[in-house]
Design a protein around this motif. Structure first.
Motif, short mmCIF file in Angstrom:
data_model
loop_
_atom_site.label_atom_id
_atom_site.label_comp_id
_atom_site.label_asym_id
_atom_site.label_seq_id
_atom_site.Cartn_x
_atom_site.Cartn_y
_atom_site.Cartn_z
N PHE A 325 0.81 -1.22 0.00
CA PHE A 325 0.00 0.00 0.00
C PHE A 325 0.84 1.27 0.00
O PHE A 325 0.54 2.24 0.67
CB PHE A 325 -1.03 0.00 1.15
CG PHE A 325 -1.81 -1.29 1.20
CD1 PHE A 325 -2.46 -1.74 0.06
CD2 PHE A 325 -1.84 -2.07 2.33
CE1 PHE A 325 -3.15 -2.95 0.06
CE2 PHE A 325 -2.52 -3.28 2.35
CZ PHE A 325 -3.17 -3.71 1.21
N LEU A 326 1.92 1.21 -0.79
CA LEU A 326 2.73 2.41 -1.00
C LEU A 326 1.87 3.44 -1.72
O LEU A 326 1.15 3.11 -2.66
CB LEU A 326 3.95 2.06 -1.86
CG LEU A 326 4.93 1.10 -1.19
CD1 LEU A 326 5.88 0.52 -2.22
CD2 LEU A 326 5.69 1.83 -0.09
N MET A 339 11.09 9.69 0.96
CA MET A 339 10.28 9.38 2.13
C MET A 339 8.86 9.11 1.64
O MET A 339 8.21 10.00 1.09
CB MET A 339 10.24 10.59 3.08
CG MET A 339 11.58 11.29 3.29
SD MET A 339 12.69 10.42 4.39
CE MET A 339 11.79 10.49 5.93
N THR A 340 8.37 7.89 1.82
CA THR A 340 7.09 7.57 1.20
C THR A 340 6.19 6.74 2.12
O THR A 340 6.68 5.92 2.90
CB THR A 340 7.31 6.87 -0.16
OG1 THR A 340 6.06 6.73 -0.82
CG2 THR A 340 7.95 5.51 -0.03
N ALA A 341 4.89 6.99 2.02
CA ALA A 341 3.94 6.34 2.93
C ALA A 341 3.46 5.01 2.38
O ALA A 341 3.02 4.92 1.24
CB ALA A 341 2.74 7.26 3.16
N ALA A 342 3.58 3.96 3.20
CA ALA A 342 2.83 2.72 2.97
C ALA A 342 1.57 2.94 3.79
O ALA A 342 1.52 2.59 4.97
CB ALA A 342 3.63 1.51 3.42
N ASP A 346 0.50 1.86 7.78
CA ASP A 346 0.93 2.76 8.86
C ASP A 346 2.44 2.81 9.00
O ASP A 346 2.98 2.72 10.10
CB ASP A 346 0.28 2.35 10.19
CG ASP A 346 -1.24 2.28 10.08
OD1 ASP A 346 -1.77 3.06 9.26
OD2 ASP A 346 -1.87 1.47 10.77
N ARG A 347 3.11 2.94 7.86
CA ARG A 347 4.56 3.06 7.91
C ARG A 347 5.08 4.05 6.89
O ARG A 347 4.45 4.28 5.85
CB ARG A 347 5.20 1.70 7.67
CG ARG A 347 5.33 0.98 9.01
CD ARG A 347 5.99 -0.32 8.91
NE ARG A 347 5.07 -1.34 8.47
CZ ARG A 347 5.45 -2.60 8.30
NH1 ARG A 347 6.71 -2.95 8.49
NH2 ARG A 347 4.59 -3.50 7.93
N ILE A 348 6.23 4.64 7.21
CA ILE A 348 6.94 5.47 6.24
C ILE A 348 8.17 4.68 5.81
O ILE A 348 8.99 4.28 6.65
CB ILE A 348 7.38 6.82 6.86
CG1 ILE A 348 6.17 7.64 7.34
CG2 ILE A 348 8.22 7.63 5.86
CD1 ILE A 348 5.23 8.12 6.25
N HIS A 369 -0.37 10.39 5.37
CA HIS A 369 -0.64 10.91 4.03
C HIS A 369 0.15 12.20 3.84
O HIS A 369 -0.35 13.29 4.11
CB HIS A 369 -2.14 11.15 3.83
CG HIS A 369 -2.52 11.35 2.39
ND1 HIS A 369 -2.20 12.49 1.69
CD2 HIS A 369 -3.17 10.55 1.51
CE1 HIS A 369 -2.64 12.37 0.45
NE2 HIS A 369 -3.24 11.20 0.31
N PRO A 370 1.41 12.09 3.41
CA PRO A 370 2.25 13.28 3.34
C PRO A 370 2.04 14.18 2.13
O PRO A 370 2.49 15.33 2.16
CB PRO A 370 3.67 12.69 3.28
CG PRO A 370 3.49 11.32 2.70
CD PRO A 370 2.12 10.85 3.09
N GLY A 371 1.37 13.69 1.06
CA GLY A 371 1.52 14.42 -0.20
C GLY A 371 2.99 14.29 -0.55
O GLY A 371 3.50 13.19 -0.74
N ARG A 372 3.72 15.40 -0.55
CA ARG A 372 5.16 15.31 -0.73
C ARG A 372 5.88 15.50 0.61
O ARG A 372 7.09 15.39 0.68
CB ARG A 372 5.61 16.35 -1.74
CG ARG A 372 4.71 16.36 -2.98
CD ARG A 372 5.44 16.66 -4.22
NE ARG A 372 6.24 15.53 -4.61
CZ ARG A 372 7.22 15.58 -5.53
NH1 ARG A 372 7.49 16.71 -6.12
NH2 ARG A 372 7.89 14.51 -5.85
N GLY A 373 5.12 15.81 1.66
CA GLY A 373 5.72 16.04 2.97
C GLY A 373 6.21 17.47 3.10
O GLY A 373 5.97 18.31 2.23
N ALA A 374 6.92 17.76 4.22
CA ALA A 374 7.44 19.11 4.45
C ALA A 374 8.78 18.98 5.14
O ALA A 374 8.94 18.20 6.07
CB ALA A 374 6.47 19.90 5.33
#
Ligand code: DHE
Length: 543
Positions: A325-326, A339-342, A346-348, A369-374
């Motif tokens: 579920f990346l 840096m990407t969300a699974a 519930d993991r990065i 759910h980072p989008g691209r993060g900050a």
């Protein structure tokens, strides 16, 4: 907690897939052709996002006929009507589907799933158009706008992208694109935007034109979300890539013409149980700055592919086992770590793009759910990358500096509490001291219609909220505030005020320093704005 209807709608927005053949299955209850057609459409619109087009299961449980026929019509009817604590929404009691419609869906699920058509090289080539050949394109810009500060703004339900001059706020063109454009990425030179529609159509938009417009287009699948351009030195504007949800594949293309060169299927084994998955969808793609590679998230199998584009005929692909579920993600400030969300896991996941390996799998709270993060410097923990979440109010800060802050590197450094769950995007800028967090899917309108802002130098003080929807001064409508994006200078933040297709929407621009309203872009043409992509920030990974 069960899934909210807003969350279910987010995951199961209408698919562009049509045209499967009816299959009458032994053991399944009868259906008329009309019923079957209704059910097929409803399934693609509301169910496929979680259960998969082929019903092998994704974030939702599998619904293959060996399972559904055993459960039977009555069981399925009550599950669809009332939902479940496991996350199935209550389609009946929420008023979304009538009892008669639910009865059709319950029977449909006991038939074999209609398989949507494939989309290979002949179909891609047929759809491919070069409207202005590279040699016939302008040699220099036809205008004086600062190309770096141009924004591409998705007008989701209009099937358009607005190209907006960030300085004057003037819309330079409403470009007809694929349906419900998901993202736009700026090419490495900054000359082009590449946009991808939900329907798999890519448009290459030339910003040198006075009225920026499409110079090439192609349809790379029936359902898609991601597109990216080559970023490595020497390959600027040379190669483009797009990922599809259906068929499950990615395709490498010429960056100037979108000519399709190589299609690679993502069907294969999952990283955990090593079972075959027939439709692993391609989620976020980023271009590496360290090697001539694209980094491709394959959602259901949980594999991250490093696709080397330096020799397409002898394609080398490195496969990193991450977690299923990346979804979405972005770079740390050094542009070495992806840096990407699974997300449902519930993991990065952290990929070291220099060493080409998995650096860490970091557990976080429900549905990051980072989008691209900050990226910013935490006064206490040094350089961090942050994500918000769909499932809770946490804003999770992860250390990204293994050199000088080793003890926090790729671990959760601290957690801030935001306004609530239902957040999709978070943003800051190297010149700013503000960290912005949206909450468009929160069920409370007071929360979904405002944004939270933290002072990076004083994170313990908590957040302030700004009433963005109120500032837009529109009529009725859900007016969800979605996706902050900075201008090039880093002194303005743009927000979409996203209402229904027949209601008024707007783009609200806030002065970053004073946190006061600076400008509103609205009018009949601003239909359902969602993603906004600043040319300079997008291609330089500034977020
Ligand atoms: Fe998105 C990014 C998929 C729902 C707006 N979305 C992404 C990416 C993926 C994705 C894979 C990362 C692309 C990349 O970086 O290469 N999105 C999906 C879905 O599968 C999902 C859950 C349901 C669907 O059927 O589409 C979904 N997304 C939504 C929405 O409901 C949003 C708010 C509006 C819409 O367009 O439907 C939405 N998604 C966005 C935006 C980005 C995005 C604005 C890019 C953010 C950025 O800052 O780069």
């Amino acid at each position: 907690p069960g899934t909210t209807m807003a969350e279910a709608k987010y995951k199961s927005a209408s698919s562009a897939i049509e045209g499967g053949k009816q299959v009458v299955s032994p053991g399944a209850p009868n259906m008329t052709e009309d019923e079957f057609a209704f059910a097929q459409k409803t399934y693609f619109q509301r169910c496929a996002g979680c259960h998969g087009v082929l019903r092998k299961g994704a974030t939702g449980l599998p619904l293959t006929t060996d399972i559904t026929q055993k459960k039977g019509t009555d069981y399925l009817k009550s599950l669809i009507k009332f939902g479940s604590p496991g996350g199935m929404p209550n389609w009946g009691t929420s008023g979304e589907l009538t009892d008669a419609q639910i009865d059709i869906m319950a029977r449909f699920l006991q038939h074999e799933p209609p398989t949507p058509p494939e989309w290979g090289m002949p179909e891609m080539k047929n759809s491919w158009k070069v409207l202005v050949k590279p040699e016939d394109r302008l040699k220099e810009p036809e205008h004086d706008y600062d190309i770096d500060n141009i924004f591409a703004v998705t007008l989701r339900d209009a099937g358009e992208v607005a190209i907006i001059d960030g300085d004057s706020k003037k819309v330079l063109n409403y470009v007809p694109t694929g349906y419900a454009v998901h993202i736009s990425r700026a090419s490495s030179s900054g000359r082009y935007f590449t946009t991808i529609g939900r329907d798999g159509k890519i448009d290459l938009i030339d910003l040198y034109m006075k009225k920026p417009d499409v110079v090439a287009s192609i349809k790379i699948g029936l359902e898609a979300r991601s597109v990216e351009n080559s970023r490595y030195k020497g390959y600027e504007d040379k190669i483009a890539i797009a990922g599809a949800y259906w068929p499950p594949h990615y395709v490498l293309m010429d960056g100037q013409t979108l000519e399709p060169k190589k299609i690679v299927s993502t069907r294969g084994m999952t990283v955990d149980t090593q079972e075959y998955h027939p439709e692993p969808r391609v989620a976020a793609i980023v271009g590496s700055h360290k090697h001539p590679e694209f980094i491709v998230n394959v959602k259901e199998t949980g594999q991250i592919k490093l696709v080397d584009y330096s020799d397409i005929d002898n394609l080398q692909v490195t496969t990193i086992d991450a977690a299923p579920f990346l979804h979405d993600g972005g770079w740390d400030s050094s542009r070495r770590y992806f840096m990407t969300a699974a997300n449902e896991n519930d993991r990065i996941a952290v990929v070291d793009a220099l060493e080409r390996k998995l650096e860490a799998l970091i557990p976080v709270e429900r549905i990051p759910h980072p989008g691209r993060g900050a990226n910013f410097i935490d006064p206490k923990y040094g350089p961090v990358w942050a994500t918000s979440a769909l499932g809770n109010a946490n804003i999770t800060l992860i250390g990204t500096d293994p050199e000088n802050h080793k003890e926090h590197a790729f671990k959760v450094a601290r957690i801030l509490e935001g306004q609530g769950g239902g957040s999709l995007f978070i943003k800051t800028h190297p010149k700013s001291k503000n960290l912005w967090v949206d909450t468009p899917l929160n069920p409370d309108p007071a929360i979904s219609q405002s944004v939270a802002v933290f002072d990076i130098d004083n994170l313990d003080a908590g957040f302030k909220t700004l009433p963005i929807a109120e500032w837009a001064d529109l009529g009725p409508g859900p007016k969800r505030i979605v996706q902050p994006e900075y201008n090039k200078a880093g002194d303005e933040v743009w927000f979409s005020v996203w209402s229904g297709m027949n209601e008024k929407s707007a783009i609200v621009i806030v002065d970053d320093k004073t946190r006061k309203l600076k400008h509103v872009i609205k009018g009949d043409k601003i239909v359902t704005p969602t993603g906004k992509f600043n040319n300079y920030n997008t291609r330089n990974e500034i977020y």
